[in-house]
Design a protein around this motif. Structure first.
Motif, mmCIF file in Angstrom:
data_model
loop_
_atom_site.group_PDB
_atom_site.id
_atom_site.type_symbol
_atom_site.label_atom_id
_atom_site.label_comp_id
_atom_site.label_asym_id
_atom_site.label_seq_id
_atom_site.Cartn_x
_atom_site.Cartn_y
_atom_site.Cartn_z
ATOM 1 N N ALA A 63 0.805 -1.211 0.000
ATOM 2 C CA ALA A 63 0.000 0.000 0.000
ATOM 3 C C ALA A 63 0.845 1.271 0.000
ATOM 4 C CB ALA A 63 -0.933 -0.009 1.206
ATOM 5 N N ASN A 64 1.956 1.241 0.716
ATOM 6 C CA ASN A 64 2.724 2.476 0.800
ATOM 7 C C ASN A 64 3.249 2.901 -0.561
ATOM 8 O OD1 ASN A 64 4.373 0.202 0.876
ATOM 9 N ND2 ASN A 64 6.068 1.363 1.674
ATOM 10 N N VAL A 65 3.645 1.903 -1.356
ATOM 11 C CA VAL A 65 4.140 2.213 -2.687
ATOM 12 C C VAL A 65 3.019 2.816 -3.533
ATOM 13 C CG1 VAL A 65 5.026 1.205 -4.817
ATOM 14 C CG2 VAL A 65 5.934 0.484 -2.611
ATOM 15 N N PHE A 66 1.854 2.278 -3.348
ATOM 16 C CA PHE A 66 0.717 2.786 -4.109
ATOM 17 C C PHE A 66 0.453 4.254 -3.789
ATOM 18 C CE2 PHE A 66 -3.814 3.284 -5.062
ATOM 19 C CZ PHE A 66 -3.816 2.864 -6.383
ATOM 20 N N SER A 67 0.579 4.582 -2.535
ATOM 21 C CA SER A 67 0.387 5.988 -2.179
ATOM 22 C C SER A 67 1.416 6.862 -2.884
ATOM 23 C CB SER A 67 0.499 6.166 -0.671
ATOM 24 O OG SER A 67 -0.580 5.554 -0.036
ATOM 25 N N GLY A 68 2.627 6.329 -3.015
ATOM 26 C CA GLY A 68 3.634 7.057 -3.768
ATOM 27 C C GLY A 68 3.173 7.289 -5.196
ATOM 28 N N LEU A 69 2.570 6.275 -5.775
ATOM 29 C CA LEU A 69 2.077 6.403 -7.144
ATOM 30 C C LEU A 69 1.004 7.479 -7.246
ATOM 31 C CD1 LEU A 69 1.769 2.668 -8.261
ATOM 32 C CD2 LEU A 69 3.427 4.352 -9.040
ATOM 33 N N VAL A 70 0.129 7.493 -6.270
ATOM 34 C CA VAL A 70 -0.930 8.505 -6.297
ATOM 35 C C VAL A 70 -0.309 9.896 -6.313
ATOM 36 C CG1 VAL A 70 -2.848 9.511 -5.004
ATOM 37 C CG2 VAL A 70 -2.642 7.033 -5.202
#
Length: 203
Positions: free
Chosen positions: A45-52
């Motif tokens: 999830a943390n990586v995904f937030s980076g993507l956002v």
DNA sequence: AAATACGATACGCTCCTCAG
DNA sequence: CTGAGGAGCGTATCGTATTT
């Protein structure tokens, strides 16, 4: 505050030359791109937030006067993400940092740079109930000018053999700070148990 | 000179405690 | 019981110092 029917606040203070319409288009862009990659959220999830956050940068870069730094390596990891006209060392008033998070208020960073921050607060809705066809929904966008004094240092006890995150800066009293800095809020989302929830649906 | 190690920077989440 | 925040946890890249 003056929110229109779509949930946009037309009276909020925004960075110079940034318009509500830019934010609206950016939200659509981020949701569309992020939906394609939602598996990543379940992976990490943390990586995904980076993507956002990155999608936010891309959207604003192409549709607002805020541009990425022209040196790709600098743009990639130095503050700020964006500046008015892509200037090299912008004054804080023309620096814009894009951050994605699922948290309702808190904002953490690794540096207490002063500047404008745009925070894309999103949720993942795999059933695509909240917005048709979108498994990623940005339910609130905060835009705030943060000074150094708005940040507090949060130390780290990370050590050899124990790991841990690196030290962090957090925004002081984020709920107070951001409650008057809401640029957009999804009309049907309310906070319940510190979590964004559909106002009149079962969670 | 080339390879490796390491610190600084970048981006985050979730658990759990504590106060109201 | 609820919401907010502190603390523990994660990854990637780059520049420079150190080692081979």
């Amino acid at each position: 505050m003056a929110f229109d029917s779509e949930g946009f606040n037309r009276q909020i203070a925004l960075p110079p030359e940034l318009k509500v319409s830019h934010i609206r288009k950016a939200v659509e862009y981020i949701e569309r791109e992020a939906t394609d990659l939602v598996e990543v959220y379940f992976e990490q999830a943390n990586v995904f937030s980076g993507l956002v956050g990155i999608f936010g940068v891309r959207a604003l870069h192409s549709l607002s006067p805020y541009k990425k730094h022209k040196h790709p390596d600098v743009a990639q990891q130095r503050f700020p993400d964006l500046s008015l006209g892509g200037k090299l060392n912008p004054p804080p008033k023309q620096a814009l940092e894009s951050k994605g998070t699922t948290r309702p208020w808190a904002l953490q960073s690794h540096y207490n740079h002063p500047g404008w921050y745009i925070v894309w607060r999103y949720l993942v809705d795999p059933a695509k109930i909240i917005k048709a066809g979108k498994s990623v929904v940005i339910w609130r966008v905060d835009v705030a000018f943060l000074r150094q004094e708005d940040w507090k240092y949060e130390g780290s006890k990370a050590a050899e053999g124990r790991g841990g995150r690196t030290h962090t800066f957090g925004v002081k009293q984020p709920a107070d700070r951001f409650s008057s800095a809401i640029a957009y809020c999804h009309p049907k989302i309310v906070l319940r148990q510190s979590r964004p929830t559909l106002a009149n649906g079962v969670a």
